[in-house]
Every structure is written in structure tokens, then in C-alpha cells.
Design a protein around this motif. Sequence first.
Motif, mmCIF file in Angstrom:
data_model
loop_
_atom_site.group_PDB
_atom_site.id
_atom_site.type_symbol
_atom_site.label_atom_id
_atom_site.label_comp_id
_atom_site.label_asym_id
_atom_site.label_seq_id
_atom_site.Cartn_x
_atom_site.Cartn_y
_atom_site.Cartn_z
ATOM 1 N N MET A 59 6.150 4.966 6.388
ATOM 2 C CA MET A 59 5.538 6.094 5.686
ATOM 3 C C MET A 59 6.399 6.606 4.536
ATOM 4 O O MET A 59 6.220 7.731 4.074
ATOM 5 C CB MET A 59 5.292 7.240 6.683
ATOM 6 N N GLY A 60 7.334 5.765 4.076
ATOM 7 C CA GLY A 60 8.255 6.198 3.029
ATOM 8 C C GLY A 60 7.545 6.693 1.783
ATOM 9 O O GLY A 60 7.815 7.797 1.287
ATOM 10 N N PHE A 61 6.625 5.900 1.245
ATOM 11 C CA PHE A 61 5.923 6.294 0.025
ATOM 12 C C PHE A 61 4.845 7.340 0.305
ATOM 13 O O PHE A 61 4.571 8.190 -0.534
ATOM 14 C CB PHE A 61 5.302 5.068 -0.652
ATOM 15 N N ALA A 62 4.240 7.285 1.477
ATOM 16 C CA ALA A 62 3.214 8.271 1.828
ATOM 17 C C ALA A 62 3.794 9.685 1.799
ATOM 18 O O ALA A 62 3.142 10.635 1.348
ATOM 19 C CB ALA A 62 2.633 7.967 3.202
ATOM 20 N N LEU A 102 14.192 9.214 4.809
ATOM 21 C CA LEU A 102 13.890 9.955 6.033
ATOM 22 C C LEU A 102 12.502 9.639 6.579
ATOM 23 O O LEU A 102 12.285 9.635 7.794
ATOM 24 C CB LEU A 102 14.022 11.457 5.773
ATOM 25 N N ALA A 103 11.540 9.361 5.691
ATOM 26 C CA ALA A 103 10.197 9.041 6.156
ATOM 27 C C ALA A 103 10.093 7.597 6.632
ATOM 28 O O ALA A 103 9.166 7.247 7.369
ATOM 29 C CB ALA A 103 9.183 9.293 5.039
ATOM 30 N N THR A 104 11.032 6.752 6.229
ATOM 31 C CA THR A 104 11.058 5.363 6.710
ATOM 32 C C THR A 104 11.680 5.279 8.097
ATOM 33 O O THR A 104 11.345 4.404 8.891
ATOM 34 C CB THR A 104 11.852 4.475 5.723
ATOM 35 N N GLY A 105 12.575 6.215 8.416
ATOM 36 C CA GLY A 105 13.309 6.212 9.683
ATOM 37 C C GLY A 105 12.466 6.071 10.931
ATOM 38 O O GLY A 105 12.793 5.269 11.821
ATOM 39 N N PRO A 106 11.340 6.825 11.079
ATOM 40 C CA PRO A 106 10.553 6.748 12.321
ATOM 41 C C PRO A 106 10.001 5.363 12.639
ATOM 42 O O PRO A 106 9.576 5.124 13.772
ATOM 43 C CB PRO A 106 9.413 7.744 12.053
ATOM 44 N N LYS A 107 9.999 4.460 11.665
ATOM 45 C CA LYS A 107 9.547 3.093 11.949
ATOM 46 C C LYS A 107 10.532 2.373 12.858
ATOM 47 O O LYS A 107 10.161 1.467 13.610
ATOM 48 C CB LYS A 107 9.387 2.316 10.628
ATOM 49 N N PRO A 158 0.835 -1.220 0.000
ATOM 50 C CA PRO A 158 0.000 0.000 0.000
ATOM 51 C C PRO A 158 0.861 1.259 0.000
ATOM 52 O O PRO A 158 1.802 1.368 0.784
ATOM 53 C CB PRO A 158 -0.820 -0.133 1.285
ATOM 54 N N ILE A 159 0.531 2.173 -0.903
ATOM 55 C CA ILE A 159 1.301 3.418 -0.971
ATOM 56 C C ILE A 159 1.052 4.264 0.271
ATOM 57 O O ILE A 159 1.976 4.818 0.862
ATOM 58 C CB ILE A 159 0.924 4.209 -2.242
ATOM 59 N N VAL A 160 -0.207 4.359 0.655
ATOM 60 C CA VAL A 160 -0.582 5.132 1.841
ATOM 61 C C VAL A 160 -1.188 4.165 2.858
ATOM 62 O O VAL A 160 -2.279 3.640 2.647
ATOM 63 C CB VAL A 160 -1.599 6.243 1.502
ATOM 64 N N PRO A 161 -0.486 3.873 3.963
ATOM 65 C CA PRO A 161 -0.944 2.882 4.946
ATOM 66 C C PRO A 161 -2.052 3.398 5.870
ATOM 67 O O PRO A 161 -1.802 3.839 6.984
ATOM 68 C CB PRO A 161 0.321 2.561 5.733
ATOM 69 N N THR A 202 13.348 12.375 -4.048
ATOM 70 C CA THR A 202 12.678 11.072 -3.930
ATOM 71 C C THR A 202 13.416 10.150 -2.964
ATOM 72 O O THR A 202 12.812 9.578 -2.043
ATOM 73 C CB THR A 202 12.568 10.394 -5.312
ATOM 74 N N LEU A 203 14.714 10.003 -3.165
ATOM 75 C CA LEU A 203 15.488 9.110 -2.301
ATOM 76 C C LEU A 203 15.560 9.643 -0.870
ATOM 77 O O LEU A 203 15.443 8.879 0.097
ATOM 78 C CB LEU A 203 16.898 8.936 -2.869
ATOM 79 N N ALA A 204 15.744 10.959 -0.726
ATOM 80 C CA ALA A 204 15.842 11.548 0.615
ATOM 81 C C ALA A 204 14.545 11.364 1.388
ATOM 82 O O ALA A 204 14.546 10.936 2.556
ATOM 83 C CB ALA A 204 16.197 13.032 0.516
ATOM 84 N N PHE A 205 13.404 11.668 0.756
ATOM 85 C CA PHE A 205 12.114 11.520 1.418
ATOM 86 C C PHE A 205 11.843 10.061 1.770
ATOM 87 O O PHE A 205 11.325 9.748 2.842
ATOM 88 C CB PHE A 205 10.983 12.039 0.519
#
Length: 299
Positions: free
Chosen positions: A178-181, A225-230, A67-70, A219-222
Motif C-alpha cells: 500500500m506504499g503508493f496508495a 511506512l505504508a509498505t511495512g505491513p506487507k 497499480p497505484i491503488v491495489p 513522500t519517502l516516509a509514507f
Amino acid sequence: MSQLHLDHRKGLLITGLGGLILTADIPLLRLGEGETWSTLLLRSATTFISAFLIWLIWSLATGKWRPIVPGAVGYVVAGLYGLTSITFMIAVYNTKTANLVFILALNTVFSALLSWIFLKERPKPATFAAMFFMLVGVSIIVREGLSSGHLFGDLVALLSTFILSSAITVSRASGKDMGFAAIIGTALPMAVAAFMVAQNGYSVAVPGWIIFNGAVVTTLAFLCLATGPKFISGPEVAMFYLLETVLTPIWVWMIFAERPSDPTLVGGLIIITALVCHSLWQMYHSRRIARLGALRHPV
């Protein structure tokens, strides 16, 4: 080594890579020589398309349609990252680069406070001390912005930092990837920018830099960085955004010969010193706890 420690190391590696890549963002935006909304439109569109292509290739390669947006919280996170992109771009064109990235360092302060309020992760006394000195540094920069006509840009940078910290906190609270979100959230600034460009016209002198920035760098940075909080805490994620604080003024100084003003340098030095001291303290504290744990529970 426990799975918890492995996940933490994975989070540090992924987030650190994202923070390093992000340092190229502002110099590439400046090299594009475009108007604010035109640049935002091109950057957001290429980021959105790149993210969708990565998601499609990933899903086809693994045979799992991720899922792109969980869930509903994913749309909240996407919206927050979208608002961050809009305010960030406005700040880029309304204040000096050094002012912007030093103010973005407050990400760690806002993230720590929001984690304390909403996640009950109370900051340690050393973190409060670092926050105090960082606020002093930012106050010096904003005061300089008031006298040099950059106050609006400085205040928008503060707003951008707070929204970004909110996105990190919500991501951390959800426990979801939330990487893709975060990247799909570029649909919001893309829509706003398209409306503004339709009203005022399109102007980007060197679009290649903006396309490369959106398709690769952002794209790569987001994604990282958005995957990190997991895997790691909000304040830890925020710390890696500070690579931009340290390195971006150097790239801009080298490429555009834009020397930060003396008050900005003083404020930035206070911020960076506080962060380095706090990071060293965290490393020492973590190792001390690990040693004590090993002594209490010998193998």
C-alpha cells in the motif's frame, strides 16, 4: 535463512527508515510559518505530485505498470491515510508538539487492539501491561492539555492516531503493498484544504520548508511506512512511528526552544519506558523461541 525471516528483516529495515525520516515532519511544518489549511494544501500537493513522478519513473524503468491503488481495499487505505493527514495537521496547530507526538505513541495500543479484534492476533500479557502504562502516560498528558487549553488538539491527535492504526490494520489484512496508495491518499486532504483556502485565503511565510517536506520527507516516509505491513505485523509497524515520539520533541526543543511542560515530560517518560521495556521483552522472547526451535530441529 527462510524467506519468511528475510521478508521480516526487510520489513523492519524499510519501516525503520520511514520512521526515522518522519521525525523531521513537524519541525519542517513549524519552520514554514503557515496557516493550517494553507500548509496542508502545499504539503499534500507536493507529496501527491512527488508520488506520481516516482511511480511513473519506476514504471518506465522496470517496464511494469504497477497499480497505484491495489483494488477496492486500496481506496479504503488511501482514504484512511488522507483523514490521518487532515487530523494530524489540525493537531499540529492546536496542541504542543510534545503532547502530539506522545499521544501518537498510542498507535501501538490501537494497532494491537485492532489486530486482535479483526485479525485474531491476540496480544501477549506483556503487551497488555505496556498498553496499561502507556494509557496512564497519555492520560497525564491529556489532563495537562485540559488545564492549559490544548484539550481540542489533544483529542484530535487521539483521533488521528486511531485512524492511522486503522489504516495499518487494513493494510496488514489485505497483504498488499500500500506504499503508493497511502501517498495518493493525500488527494483527500488536498481537496479539503483547497476548499478552505479558497474561503479564507492562502498564507505560508516560508514555503520552501513545506515543499521540501512534502516532496521528500513525507513522500519517502509514507512510502516506507505504508509498505511495512506487507512484511511485518501492525503493532511492529506502529512501533516505528514511535521514533517520532522520541526524537521530534528533541528537534523542536533545539530549534524553537519549546520546552515540554513537566506533566507532559512525566507522561512521555512513562510512555517511552513502557515501550522500551516492551521492545526489549519482544527481542528476548523472539530469540528464545528461535533457540528452542533450533534445539528441536537441529540441522
